[in-house]
Motif scaffolding. Structure first.
Motif, PDB file in Angstrom:
ATOM      1  N   GLN A  91       0.832  -1.204   0.000  1.00  0.00           N
ATOM      2  CA  GLN A  91       0.000   0.000   0.000  1.00  0.00           C
ATOM      3  C   GLN A  91       0.868   1.256   0.000  1.00  0.00           C
ATOM      4  O   GLN A  91       0.550   2.252  -0.675  1.00  0.00           O
ATOM      5  N   ILE A  92       1.983   1.219   0.730  1.00  0.00           N
ATOM      6  CA  ILE A  92       2.884   2.373   0.757  1.00  0.00           C
ATOM      7  C   ILE A  92       3.485   2.609  -0.628  1.00  0.00           C
ATOM      8  O   ILE A  92       3.565   3.744  -1.118  1.00  0.00           O
ATOM      9  N   GLU A  93       3.926   1.516  -1.264  1.00  0.00           N
ATOM     10  CA  GLU A  93       4.518   1.650  -2.591  1.00  0.00           C
ATOM     11  C   GLU A  93       3.505   2.178  -3.596  1.00  0.00           C
ATOM     12  O   GLU A  93       3.831   3.025  -4.445  1.00  0.00           O
ATOM     13  N   THR A  94       2.245   1.702  -3.498  1.00  0.00           N
ATOM     14  CA  THR A  94       1.205   2.185  -4.414  1.00  0.00           C
ATOM     15  C   THR A  94       0.927   3.663  -4.207  1.00  0.00           C
ATOM     16  O   THR A  94       0.839   4.455  -5.159  1.00  0.00           O
ATOM     17  N   THR A  95       0.788   4.063  -2.945  1.00  0.00           N
ATOM     18  CA  THR A  95       0.532   5.470  -2.634  1.00  0.00           C
ATOM     19  C   THR A  95       1.699   6.351  -3.067  1.00  0.00           C
ATOM     20  O   THR A  95       1.514   7.457  -3.607  1.00  0.00           O
ATOM     21  N   PHE A  96       2.926   5.878  -2.865  1.00  0.00           N
ATOM     22  CA  PHE A  96       4.101   6.673  -3.241  1.00  0.00           C
ATOM     23  C   PHE A  96       4.179   6.855  -4.752  1.00  0.00           C
ATOM     24  O   PHE A  96       4.475   7.946  -5.247  1.00  0.00           O
ATOM     25  N   SER A  97       3.920   5.733  -5.477  1.00  0.00           N
ATOM     26  CA  SER A  97       3.994   5.836  -6.943  1.00  0.00           C
ATOM     27  C   SER A  97       2.907   6.755  -7.493  1.00  0.00           C
ATOM     28  O   SER A  97       3.099   7.421  -8.517  1.00  0.00           O
ATOM     29  N   ARG A  98       1.763   6.808  -6.839  1.00  0.00           N
ATOM     30  CA  ARG A  98       0.705   7.710  -7.280  1.00  0.00           C
ATOM     31  C   ARG A  98       1.002   9.146  -6.906  1.00  0.00           C
ATOM     32  O   ARG A  98       0.730  10.081  -7.671  1.00  0.00           O
ATOM     33  N   ALA A  99       1.550   9.353  -5.704  1.00  0.00           N
ATOM     34  CA  ALA A  99       1.801  10.719  -5.232  1.00  0.00           C
ATOM     35  C   ALA A  99       3.028  11.318  -5.885  1.00  0.00           C
ATOM     36  O   ALA A  99       3.038  12.520  -6.233  1.00  0.00           O
TER      37      ALA A  99
END
Length: 407
Positions: free
Chosen positions: A292-300
């Motif tokens: 979830q952190i990696e997904t949020t980081f890649s989106r942000a």
């Protein structure tokens, strides 16, 4: 219980010769009997209690020792017997028996060599001896009230004669030594005590070898009390397995703790299983959170290299990085500040530059979308522009461009 007879014939050779044995029931009755080697008995009766009867090579004595302490009497016993023994004390194993009612002490004497031989034989076979008893000691309670008593033993391979007296321990003699021994023993008695009872046929052959004033008698029940069941019904007298030959018959300590060990093993297994399940659950939760952190980081922060998300987001929000990071950080701060108080907002994608931030998101309704736009418009230094909005199941998907404006 198994009874094994040990005689001079079976000890004369180092070969494992068959031994006579009896198997007794709970009431002392003879269930089985036979002749077999010790290894064969171990294979057939591995769990049985075992007692051995030593017919030869052991002498019984009776002495008077002053004192009441058992330890002091045991220490003085070898020296009290020294004058009666023809061998060195170091070569002999001396066992103290119970103290008699008249104050005298019974004792058994046997060579270390003989005990080591039989102990080794039983240890090699796997049988565990409970007791090693002098055969003659089984007849201690059959002594006459006065004089001597002569008994013929009906044990296999035992051709000797047993002589018992009220003032001495039973003696097992070979037939050739019997006349000489009886003559000396009767001569030591007072004339009024010279009495000999036994089988009539044997008394007739001994009459010329004993004092003439000896009174002879032949009781009809002279051998009736010699049954195996009656001799072994009582507790083991003068067990030779003492000192260096002692064998503990108690159950091993761990066997008493078996229920506790089983319960402890179950607790340990349950604890290990529970800890394993907890670890698996925590690892799954860690992996989901990392994803979830990696997904949020890649989106942000599209295109940025993931190193330490927390530090990188803080740098973006606090403007402590480069100019590009400062511009994007201001826009991100304004956007996330506007989201406070909004419910049902799902961020699908973030694309940012120095001057603008493109956000693709989903909200619950058009009203929520307008509420978010109003919050963005109220932020100082930025402008917002709705680039598209579409209704879909469960909400509204929208694309908003946030740009730097005049403050």
């Amino acid at each position: 219980m198994l009874i094994v007879l040990l005689t001079a014939a079976t000890a004369a050779s180092e070969q494992d010769q068959p031994l006579h044995w009896w198997r007794l029931g709970r009431e002392g009755q003879v269930l089985e009997r036979g002749q077999d080697r010790l290894e064969g008995l171990h294979q057939r009766y591995a769990g049985e209690r075992v007692r051995a009867l030593l017919a030869d090579g052991v002498g019984l004595h009776r002495v008077s020792l002053p004192g009441q302490r058992t330890a002091a009497i045991r220490a003085a016993l070898p020296y009290a017997l020294e004058e009666r023994l023809s061998q060195e004390l170091d070569d002999l194993h001396i066992v103290m028996g119970p103290k008699r009612a008249d104050g005298q002490i019974s004792a058994a004497v046997v060579e270390h060599r003989l005990l080591a031989y039989w102990s080794g034989r039983f240890a090699t076979s796997g049988l565990r001896l409970e007791a090693l008893l002098p055969l003659a000691a089984l007849y201690a309670d059959q002594a006459p009230e006065q004089g001597l008593r002569l008994q013929a033993l009906d044990w296999p391979d035992c051709s000797g004669w047993l002589v018992s007296a009220a003032d001495a321990e039973p003696v097992l003699l070979e037939p050739a030594l019997l006349p000489f021994w009886l003559n000396n023993r009767l001569q030591a008695l007072a004339p009024e005590q010279r009495q000999l009872s036994g089988p009539a046929s044997e008394l007739a052959s001994l009459q010329a070898s004993i004092p003439a004033d000896t009174r002879l008698s032949s009781p009809a029940s002279a051998e009736a009390s010699g049954s195996l069941q009656g001799q072994l019904a009582t507790a083991a007298p003068l067990n030779l397995l003492t000192g260096p030959y002692a064998v503990s018959m108690a159950a091993p300590p761990w066997r008493k703790l078996r229920p506790v060990l089983v319960a402890a093993s179950v607790v340990v297994l349950l604890t290990v299983g529970w800890l394993g399940a907890e670890r698996a659950a925590l690892e799954a939760e860690r992996d989901a959170l990392r994803s979830q952190i990696e997904t949020t980081f890649s989106r942000a922060l599209p295109g940025a290299r993931l190193q330490d998300p927390l530090v990188q987001f803080q740098q973006q929000l606090q403007g402590s990085s480069t100019q590009v990071q400062a511009g994007a950080g201001m826009l991100l701060h304004a956007f996330f500040t506007s989201l406070q108080g909004q419910s049902g907002v799902e961020i699908r994608q973030l694309r940012g530059s120095v001057e603008a931030l493109d956000v693709e998101l989903k909200v619950a309704s058009f009203a929520e979308l307008e509420k978010l736009r109003a919050a963005l418009a109220a932020s100082a230094g930025i402008t917002e522009q709705l680039e598209g909005a579409d209704s879909e199941n469960g909400g509204v998907s929208a694309r908003i461009r946030i740009a730097r404006g005049e403050s």
